[in-house]
Write a protein that holds these residues in place. Structure first.
Motif: not given
Length: 214
Positions: A101, A105, A155, A188
Motif C-alpha cells: 500500500a 502511493q 488503493s 494509504s
C-alpha cells in the motif's frame, strides 16, 4: 490512415511520458540550498529532543527525509510519529500488504524517498518483486495473490474515483476484514501526507543513490 494512427499513438506515448516525468518529485537545482536545511538534534527545542532521539533509533535516515520537514512543527511531528508507529509496526495489515500500500502511493506521487525506502521493505516482507516492478512500470501487477489484488484495487479506485464501488467494498471486506480494510485506507492516506511533506522539502534519497523516478 494507418500511418497517421501509428504517429498519433507514438506522439501520445511521448506526451504521456513527459507528463509523467513532469510529475516526478524533483531535487533542488545544482547549487541550490535545501528548502529546509538538515535539522540536528541540538537545534531542536529542549522538549522535542526526546522525540528526536526516538526517531534516530528507528529511522534509516536519522532526522532526514520526512522527519527533517515534520520537526519544523514539533507537536505535529510527535503526533505523526505515534501514528506511523501504529501504521508501520502494529497495524492489523500483514507487513507485505502494508508495504505494498505504501509503495502504491510512492508510485502515484512519484516520491523518490518513499519508493527508495519502502521498495526493499516490501520485497523483504514477501511482496513478489515482479508485483513491485510492474507497479513501478505503470501496469497492473501480474500474478497478484487475492489479498494483494484487493489492496491494489482499493488503493487505485480511491485514488482515481475518491470512493470504491459496493462490489469492491464487499470483496475487500470478505478478504481483509473490517479492521484491515480501515487500516489499509489509513496507511494509504498517511503516506500521501508523507509524500507531500517530502515534496514540500524536496527531500531526496542519500547522495550518490540513483533516483527511482529520474
Amino acid at each position: 490512415m494507418k500511418t497517421f494512427i501509428i504517429r498519433f499513438i507514438h506522439i501520445t506515448a511521448i506526451f504521456l511520458g513527459l507528463v509523467s516525468l513532469a510529475f516526478s518529485q524533483t531535487p533542488p537545482a545544482p547549487g541550490e540550498p535545501k528548502r529546509f536545511p538538515q535539522i540536528t538534534l541540538e537545534q531542536l527545542p529542549p522538549d522535542a529532543r526526546p522525540l528526536g532521539e526516538e526517531i534516530i533509533k528507528i529511522s534509516s535516515v536519522g532526522l532526514g527525509g520526512p522527519y527533517n520537514v515534520m520537526l519544523r512543527s514539533p507537536v505535529f511531528a510527535d503526533r505523526m510519529k505515534r501514528l506511523l508507529d501504529y501504521l508501520r509496526f502494529n497495524t492489523s495489515l500483514p507487513t507485505r500488504l502494508n508495504e505494498f500500500a505504501i509503495i502504491i502511493q510512492g508510485k502515484v506521487w512519484r516520491s523518490q524517498v518513499e519508493w527508495y525506502a519502502h521498495y526493499p521493505l516490501a520485497i523483504k516482507a514477501g511482496l513478489p518483486q515482479q508485483v513491485a516492478d510492474d507497479l513501478k512500470a505503470g501496469i497492473r501487477p501480474r500474478d497478484m495473490k487475492p489479498d494483494e489484488a484487493v489492496v491494489y484495487d482499493v488503493s487505485m479506485e480511491m485514488i482515481n474515483n475518491h470512493q470504491i464501488s459496493d462490489a469492491l467494498f464487499q470483496k475487500a471486506k470478505a478478504i481483509l476484514g473490517e479492521q484491515q480494510l480501515v487500516d489499509l485506507v489509513a496507511v494509504s492516506g498517511t503516506y500521501v501526507t508523507v509524500a507531500m511533506l517530502l515534496a514540500l522539502g524536496q527531500e531526496m534519497p542519500p547522495a550518490g543513490k540513483p533516483l527511482p523516478f529520474p
